[in-house]
Design an enzyme around this catalytic site. Sequence first.
Site, mmCIF file in Angstrom:
data_model
loop_
_atom_site.group_PDB
_atom_site.id
_atom_site.type_symbol
_atom_site.label_atom_id
_atom_site.label_comp_id
_atom_site.label_asym_id
_atom_site.label_seq_id
_atom_site.Cartn_x
_atom_site.Cartn_y
_atom_site.Cartn_z
ATOM 1 C CD GLN A 44 -2.349 1.541 2.713
ATOM 2 O OE1 GLN A 44 -2.285 2.648 3.233
ATOM 3 N NE2 GLN A 44 -2.918 0.510 3.340
ATOM 4 N NE ARG A 46 -1.192 5.979 6.409
ATOM 5 C CZ ARG A 46 -0.595 6.721 7.342
ATOM 6 N NH1 ARG A 46 0.708 6.804 7.389
ATOM 7 N NH2 ARG A 46 -1.333 7.393 8.217
ATOM 8 C CG ASN A 76 -3.680 5.766 2.863
ATOM 9 O OD1 ASN A 76 -4.130 6.899 2.989
ATOM 10 N ND2 ASN A 76 -3.786 4.858 3.808
ATOM 11 C CG ASP A 96 -9.284 8.333 3.785
ATOM 12 O OD1 ASP A 96 -8.995 9.414 4.353
ATOM 13 O OD2 ASP A 96 -8.559 7.325 3.819
ATOM 14 C CB CYS A 444 2.960 -13.649 46.552
ATOM 15 S SG CYS A 444 2.193 -12.031 46.740
HETATM 16 N N1 3NM Z 1 -2.679 2.987 10.213
HETATM 17 P P1 3NM Z 1 3.851 0.664 12.339
HETATM 18 S S1 3NM Z 1 -1.674 2.441 12.474
HETATM 19 C C1 3NM Z 1 -0.731 3.539 8.813
HETATM 20 O O1 3NM Z 1 -4.575 2.088 13.052
HETATM 21 C C2 3NM Z 1 -1.325 3.126 10.073
HETATM 22 O O2 3NM Z 1 -5.270 2.553 11.069
HETATM 23 C C3 3NM Z 1 -3.008 2.635 11.432
HETATM 24 O O3 3NM Z 1 2.833 1.698 11.695
HETATM 25 C C4 3NM Z 1 -4.386 2.417 11.891
HETATM 26 O O4 3NM Z 1 3.727 -0.613 11.599
HETATM 27 C C5 3NM Z 1 -0.613 2.841 11.230
HETATM 28 O O5 3NM Z 1 5.177 1.312 12.129
HETATM 29 C C6 3NM Z 1 0.856 2.888 11.408
HETATM 30 O O6 3NM Z 1 3.498 0.570 13.787
HETATM 31 C C7 3NM Z 1 1.467 1.527 11.672
HETATM 32 MG MG MG Z 2 -6.500 7.335 5.681
#
Ligand code: 3NM
Ligand code: MG
Length: 518
Positions: A44, A46, A76, A96, A444
């Site tokens: 993707q 982005r 994206n 979006d 514990c």
């Molecule tokens: N979307 P990493 S989290 C692009 O929750 C993106 O929709 C997300 O990055 C969502 O793999 C995210 O470095 C970033 O943690 C993920």
């Molecule tokens: Mg988005």
Amino acid sequence: MDVDQRSVDYSLYLVTDSSPATLGARDLVEVVEAALQGGVTVVQYRDKTNDTGVLVSTAKRLHEVTRKYNVPLLINDRVDVALAVGCEGVHIGQDDIDLGSARKILGKDAIIGVTVSSIVEAEAACDGGADYLGIGTVFATPTKTNTKEIIGTAGVKTILRALAAKGSNVRTVCIGGINASTVQRVIYQSSDASKNLDGVAVVSAIIAAQDPKQAAQDLLQLVHSPPPYAISSIVTGQKPTSVDDLVSDVCDIIQTVSAENPLSHNMTNLVVQNFSANVALAFGGSPIMANYGEEARDLAKLGGALVINMGTVTPDGLQNYAKALSAYNVEGGPVVFDPVGAGATSVRRSAVKTLMAAGYFDVIKGNEGEIKTVYGTVVQQRGVDSGASTSSDLEKARLVRDLAERERNVVLMTGPTDFVSDGTRTYTVKNGHKLLEEITGSGCVLGTAISLMLAVCRGDKLLATLSAMLHFEIAAEIAAEREDVKGPGTFVPALIDEIYNIQKATNGGDYNWLKRAR
Ligand code: 3NM
Ligand code: MG
């Protein structure tokens, strides 16, 4: 590229990031090609910052590369860019363009995925004809700081279950904080009996990697292999059996502890260190009290088990626990979590969340207030005591079952009646004695006992837990009945003695003490 939407392989879904913090000064297309060589199955593109001209030209270059590897390229958010490039589809977020419009523009053959973080969003995307869902945010991540909700593996699982209940065959990946140290656990804990994730989506774990090809290769391998602590064959559909049926298994485990003398690595509170060590010895185990997380990598290789008891938690302690937890997770060494006083303060409530996100616990044990806090129910505990019970036995049995099922582990709620479950089998144990409540650390040290049984019985975590409960609680009964025991003070040494005596008797083939099991 012709794509059959049903045959898309979502195992390792790469989301790109062109920001200097992640990509550095490297060329995105080169990094993506390396990732494709490593086995990435979907890409993707982005890019939230560059101008449309750059988006279109970069996407065209990316598409040339992804086509070589027969991997779909999705854009994206930007349906216009996808159209301009002629790539396989788009990924759209909740803010979006709407799914219906995107479908109308791109047509029925395009792959369209939607970001969802709740059941409502997931069902809407399904009904709207999404081909796949990106479920998240699983863990907080510096890559995307404006995420709406951190849902954890439990949140992913809830969504998968709701989709399965609808009979949906939409494909799913999850996103947010997925990397080599979290990926296996996320897949293992998220998956519901009725629906699994089809794969994981990652940004920084590949784009920011020194060697994106190697990173992709490693991740793909992890996606396709269960974590070391997974149980391959959990007994399913089995009715709760009476404790009587388990006598010989329990005795086997007790004998194996003294035969193998496993390590019980305790990261425990200041109050119970000495008591825990003595109890471990009485069970025939080998205790080590080591609160420094850096030591755990070596200790985890010794075949023992870890107890994390947050009875005297500090910021340093929390970091040490997390380090040790991941060291044991890597080796598949069992870990017992004792969330002491979990509901007492906001610091402890947050410590529970931090630790639950940091790794996998094979067994979670606590009193009613603690288990409810781990589950996510808001309770105000006074000190570390459970306080008056607010639930019926049926509710307690359901809670331990639900939490165990959610975490794919074993959950034990202690009390006058103990409730223990692996999500499939749930038992109650009524052994023990009131004097256990009159001394410090009885809960514990049970954690320590469980760790020893787990160390020698990894294949059935429930049976291991049950063995420790019976051995410990019946020892308490026998100790309390002794004539020389006059109260809490004389009870403690007698308890240690009777744990030892049961261990010796069992090794000598005398199982009579187990007749007391209730
Ligand atoms: N979307 P990493 S989290 C692009 O929750 C993106 O929709 C997300 O990055 C969502 O793999 C995210 O470095 C970033 O943690 C993920
Ligand atoms: Mg988005």
